[in-house]
Write a protein that holds these residues in place. Structure first.
Motif, PDB file in Angstrom:
ATOM      1  N   ALA A  31       4.653  -7.415   2.584  1.00  0.00           N
ATOM      2  CA  ALA A  31       5.663  -7.532   1.533  1.00  0.00           C
ATOM      3  C   ALA A  31       7.089  -7.701   1.993  1.00  0.00           C
ATOM      4  CB  ALA A  31       6.068  -6.049   1.088  1.00  0.00           C
ATOM      5  N   ALA A  32       7.275  -7.482   3.533  1.00  0.00           N
ATOM      6  CA  ALA A  32       8.622  -7.901   3.894  1.00  0.00           C
ATOM      7  C   ALA A  32       8.397  -9.427   4.380  1.00  0.00           C
ATOM      8  CB  ALA A  32       8.827  -7.328   5.283  1.00  0.00           C
ATOM      9  N   GLU A  33       7.418  -9.764   4.644  1.00  0.00           N
ATOM     10  CA  GLU A  33       7.178 -11.255   5.002  1.00  0.00           C
ATOM     11  C   GLU A  33       7.168 -12.211   3.634  1.00  0.00           C
ATOM     12  OE1 GLU A  33       6.833 -14.209   8.154  1.00  0.00           O
ATOM     13  OE2 GLU A  33       7.079 -12.198   8.209  1.00  0.00           O
ATOM     14  N   ALA A  34       6.808 -11.626   2.710  1.00  0.00           N
ATOM     15  CA  ALA A  34       6.753 -12.317   1.429  1.00  0.00           C
ATOM     16  C   ALA A  34       8.299 -12.330   0.928  1.00  0.00           C
ATOM     17  CB  ALA A  34       5.962 -11.451   0.302  1.00  0.00           C
ATOM     18  N   LYS A  35       9.047 -11.342   0.949  1.00  0.00           N
ATOM     19  CA  LYS A  35      10.584 -11.383   0.827  1.00  0.00           C
ATOM     20  C   LYS A  35      11.214 -12.301   1.390  1.00  0.00           C
ATOM     21  CE  LYS A  35      14.478  -8.282   0.033  1.00  0.00           C
ATOM     22  NZ  LYS A  35      14.907  -6.949   0.304  1.00  0.00           N
ATOM     23  N   ALA A  36      11.061 -12.413   2.743  1.00  0.00           N
ATOM     24  CA  ALA A  36      11.457 -13.468   3.580  1.00  0.00           C
ATOM     25  C   ALA A  36      11.301 -14.890   3.291  1.00  0.00           C
ATOM     26  CB  ALA A  36      11.133 -13.149   5.195  1.00  0.00           C
ATOM     27  N   VAL A  37      10.124 -15.177   2.907  1.00  0.00           N
ATOM     28  CA  VAL A  37       9.759 -16.525   2.469  1.00  0.00           C
ATOM     29  C   VAL A  37       9.632 -16.811   0.983  1.00  0.00           C
ATOM     30  CG1 VAL A  37       8.598 -16.676   4.816  1.00  0.00           C
ATOM     31  CG2 VAL A  37       7.499 -16.302   2.565  1.00  0.00           C
ATOM     32  N   GLY A  38       9.914 -15.950   0.174  1.00  0.00           N
ATOM     33  CA  GLY A  38      10.003 -16.146  -1.126  1.00  0.00           C
ATOM     34  C   GLY A  38       8.428 -16.218  -1.865  1.00  0.00           C
ATOM     35  N   GLY A  39       7.562 -15.430  -1.219  1.00  0.00           N
ATOM     36  CA  GLY A  39       6.206 -15.676  -1.553  1.00  0.00           C
ATOM     37  C   GLY A  39       5.852 -14.374  -2.635  1.00  0.00           C
ATOM     38  N   ARG A  40       4.981 -14.546  -3.515  1.00  0.00           N
ATOM     39  CA  ARG A  40       4.458 -13.633  -4.346  1.00  0.00           C
ATOM     40  C   ARG A  40       3.570 -12.636  -3.814  1.00  0.00           C
ATOM     41  NH1 ARG A  40       3.208 -14.262 -10.849  1.00  0.00           N
ATOM     42  NH2 ARG A  40       2.793 -12.044 -11.054  1.00  0.00           N
ATOM     43  N   ILE A  41       3.556 -11.552  -3.837  1.00  0.00           N
ATOM     44  CA  ILE A  41       2.462 -10.449  -3.346  1.00  0.00           C
ATOM     45  C   ILE A  41       2.339  -9.466  -4.369  1.00  0.00           C
ATOM     46  CG2 ILE A  41       4.262  -9.139  -2.325  1.00  0.00           C
ATOM     47  CD1 ILE A  41       2.331  -8.830   0.192  1.00  0.00           C
ATOM     48  N   ALA A  42       1.072  -8.933  -4.300  1.00  0.00           N
ATOM     49  CA  ALA A  42       0.329  -7.762  -5.071  1.00  0.00           C
ATOM     50  C   ALA A  42      -0.531  -6.985  -4.099  1.00  0.00           C
ATOM     51  CB  ALA A  42      -0.102  -8.118  -6.392  1.00  0.00           C
ATOM     52  N   CYS A  43      -0.280  -5.585  -4.115  1.00  0.00           N
ATOM     53  CA  CYS A  43      -1.124  -4.802  -2.975  1.00  0.00           C
ATOM     54  C   CYS A  43      -2.226  -3.910  -3.644  1.00  0.00           C
ATOM     55  CB  CYS A  43      -0.011  -4.380  -1.817  1.00  0.00           C
ATOM     56  SG  CYS A  43       1.260  -5.349  -1.150  1.00  0.00           S
ATOM     57  N   GLY A  44      -3.046  -3.497  -2.973  1.00  0.00           N
ATOM     58  CA  GLY A  44      -4.086  -2.721  -3.362  1.00  0.00           C
ATOM     59  C   GLY A  44      -3.782  -1.292  -3.466  1.00  0.00           C
ATOM     60  N   VAL A  45      -3.948  -0.505  -4.335  1.00  0.00           N
ATOM     61  CA  VAL A  45      -3.780   0.909  -4.343  1.00  0.00           C
ATOM     62  C   VAL A  45      -4.948   1.742  -4.381  1.00  0.00           C
ATOM     63  CG1 VAL A  45      -2.355   2.866  -5.350  1.00  0.00           C
ATOM     64  CG2 VAL A  45      -1.313   0.563  -4.858  1.00  0.00           C
ATOM     65  N   GLY A  46      -5.408   2.391  -3.531  1.00  0.00           N
ATOM     66  CA  GLY A  46      -6.716   3.043  -3.679  1.00  0.00           C
ATOM     67  C   GLY A  46      -6.681   4.577  -3.311  1.00  0.00           C
ATOM     68  N   THR A  47      -7.771   5.054  -2.655  1.00  0.00           N
ATOM     69  CA  THR A  47      -8.073   6.622  -2.254  1.00  0.00           C
ATOM     70  C   THR A  47      -8.517   6.659  -0.898  1.00  0.00           C
ATOM     71  OG1 THR A  47      -9.914   7.000  -3.487  1.00  0.00           O
ATOM     72  CG2 THR A  47      -7.930   7.400  -4.765  1.00  0.00           C
ATOM     73  N   ASP A  48      -8.747   5.762  -0.282  1.00  0.00           N
ATOM     74  CA  ASP A  48      -9.448   5.679   0.796  1.00  0.00           C
ATOM     75  C   ASP A  48      -8.969   6.395   1.919  1.00  0.00           C
ATOM     76  OD1 ASP A  48      -7.744   3.564   0.536  1.00  0.00           O
ATOM     77  OD2 ASP A  48      -8.367   2.391   2.336  1.00  0.00           O
ATOM     78  N   GLN A  49      -7.848   7.007   1.914  1.00  0.00           N
ATOM     79  CA  GLN A  49      -7.486   8.172   2.869  1.00  0.00           C
ATOM     80  C   GLN A  49      -8.228   9.501   2.825  1.00  0.00           C
ATOM     81  OE1 GLN A  49      -5.690   7.284   0.135  1.00  0.00           O
ATOM     82  NE2 GLN A  49      -3.835   8.499  -0.083  1.00  0.00           N
ATOM     83  N   LEU A  50      -8.833   9.419   1.663  1.00  0.00           N
ATOM     84  CA  LEU A  50      -9.451  10.764   1.231  1.00  0.00           C
ATOM     85  C   LEU A  50     -10.738  11.142   2.156  1.00  0.00           C
ATOM     86  CD1 LEU A  50      -9.274  11.165  -2.536  1.00  0.00           C
ATOM     87  CD2 LEU A  50      -8.076  12.567  -0.913  1.00  0.00           C
ATOM     88  N   PRO A  51     -10.886  12.292   2.482  1.00  0.00           N
ATOM     89  CA  PRO A  51     -12.607  12.814   3.042  1.00  0.00           C
ATOM     90  C   PRO A  51     -13.382  12.789   1.656  1.00  0.00           C
ATOM     91  CG  PRO A  51     -10.861  14.819   2.735  1.00  0.00           C
ATOM     92  CD  PRO A  51      -9.922  13.501   2.405  1.00  0.00           C
TER      93      PRO A  51
END
Length: 389
Positions: free
Chosen positions: A107-127
């Motif tokens: 996300a920081a890199e996208a902001k630096a170069v003006g790129g579009r980004i979307a990121c996955g939100v899940g639950t994979d930290q759960l036991p």
């Protein structure tokens, strides 16, 4: 350009066959305009750190410089990046702490170069197993990370929710809560069991018609919080039928790696945008094809993209979830990374004949910027596997 020397590939039934690589790559310069008629995301892979002393079931070790360089490559061709998704091996080697770091850095890199980004939100930290309140809390934790990074959230399908839910109402309540929490419109992601067997029966039913109804009910209840939906069911007819039922203003992002040219081109009733794992190796070609579509020339768009389907179908053949191996393999051959190593040791998930055919198909499309380098790396892999060159 002089053609590279022949490569001896495994032959069906044993032995070898000679393949003469293409000498001239497809030349698509970086810096082209962002496509305008369709929103196009490439779900990007991660580059493992080959020097890390880790086990396949241990924490992921990522080469951050090479991983971010690949994202800059995609942005340079006008594509958006779908980060920390299935293509990045979420749940198949990439753990949540590493995924969170990937989201922040990308996300920081996208902001630096003006790129579009979307990121996955899940639950994979759960036991496992987890109860519904824990699942909601896990989603909220990841949503907060993505929003704090300044990226658009993609609410991914959850293995934990698939295991814990006892009815469609459980899905409606979980997603309803999350959509109310989201500060900006999100993308909802329906990943079929061919990509992850643990997601069978998602949305509360093994009957896809009933599951579709529940999915659409969730969207209809919160249309202002849903930018779009990503459908990865490898069923073009179902995707077309579903996108025609979407509320006005809610986009359909195809995740169908078998039928993407016709789904993106569309019909008299509409079209799909794109969020595709196969656009990782096809990035420059895919971006150029959509720019052609921007001019209204659907026939020329199809002429560019249709020939890539054979490669995509090969990469995503059963077991489909191991398509990531072919994607990373092609990135190595194309010179985007210095090695063919994956987090979780998944470089071993596809056979040598499968990889050899992927090389042949990709080379035939002109996807390798340096065909001689690709041929040299292919020969080195074959030699390690006992195929004399």
């Amino acid at each position: 350009m002089t053609r590279p020397l022949q490569v001896l590939l495994p032959a069906e039934g044993g032995g070898t066959r000679a393949y003469t690589p293409r000498g001239e790559p497809l030349r698509i310069a970086a810096g082209g305009p962002t496509p305008t008629s369709r929103t196009v995301f490439s779900a990007a892979h991660v580059v493992a750190d080959p020097f890390a002393d880790v086990s396949p079931d241990g924490p992921a070790a990522v080469d951050w410089d090479a991983t971010l360089a690949f994202r800059r490559h995609l942005w340079s061709h006008g594509l958006g990046v779908a980060e920390a998704m299935d293509t990045a091996q979420r749940g198949m080697g990439l753990d949540w702490p590493c995924a969170a770091e990937l989201i922040r850095r990308s996300a920081a890199e996208a902001k630096a170069v003006g790129g579009r980004i979307a990121c996955g939100v899940g639950t994979d930290q759960l036991p496992s197993p987890a109860k519904l309140p824990q699942i909601v809390q896990a989603y909220e934790e990841q949503l907060a990370v993505v929003e704090a990074a300044g990226a658009q959230p993609i609410l991914m399908a959850s293995r934990a929710l698939a295991a814990a839910a006892t009815s469609p109402d459980d899905y409606a309540e979980t997603y309803g809560h999350l959509l109310r929490q989201a500060s900006e419109p999100v993308i909802l992601h329906w990943l079929g069991p061919m990509f992850d067997p643990a997601l069978a029966g998602y949305w509360g039913s093994a009957d896809l018609d009933a599951a579709t109804d529940t999915f659409l009910d969730v969207i209809a209840a919160h249309p202002d919080k849903v930018d779009g939906i990503k459908i990865s069911l490898l069923d073009a007819d179902r995707e077309v039928a579903l996108r025609r039922r979407l509320p006005q203003g809610v986009r359909c992002y195809t995740g169908d790696d078998f039928h993407y040219p016709e789904l993106i081109a569309g019909d008299g009733h509409g079209f799909s945008h794109a969020l595709l794992g196969v656009f990782d190796p096809l990035g420059p070609l895919a971006a150029e094809a959509v720019r052609v579509l921007d001019t209204g020339d659907a026939q020329a768009f199809r002429a560019l993209l249709d020939p890539t389907v054979a490669l995509s179908r090969h990469l995503f053949e059963n077991p489909t979830r191991h398509y990531k191996t072919g994607v990373v393999f092609l990135a190595w051959l194309a010179g985007h990374q210095t090695h063919f190593t994956m987090v979780g040791g998944l470089q071993s998930a596809r056979s040598l004949p499968h990889l050899a055919r992927a090389y042949e198909l990709a080379d035939g499309l002109g996807l390798f910027p340096d065909p001689a380098l690709a041929a040299s790396r292919m020969r080195s892999l074959l030699t390690v596997h006992g195929v004399p060159q």
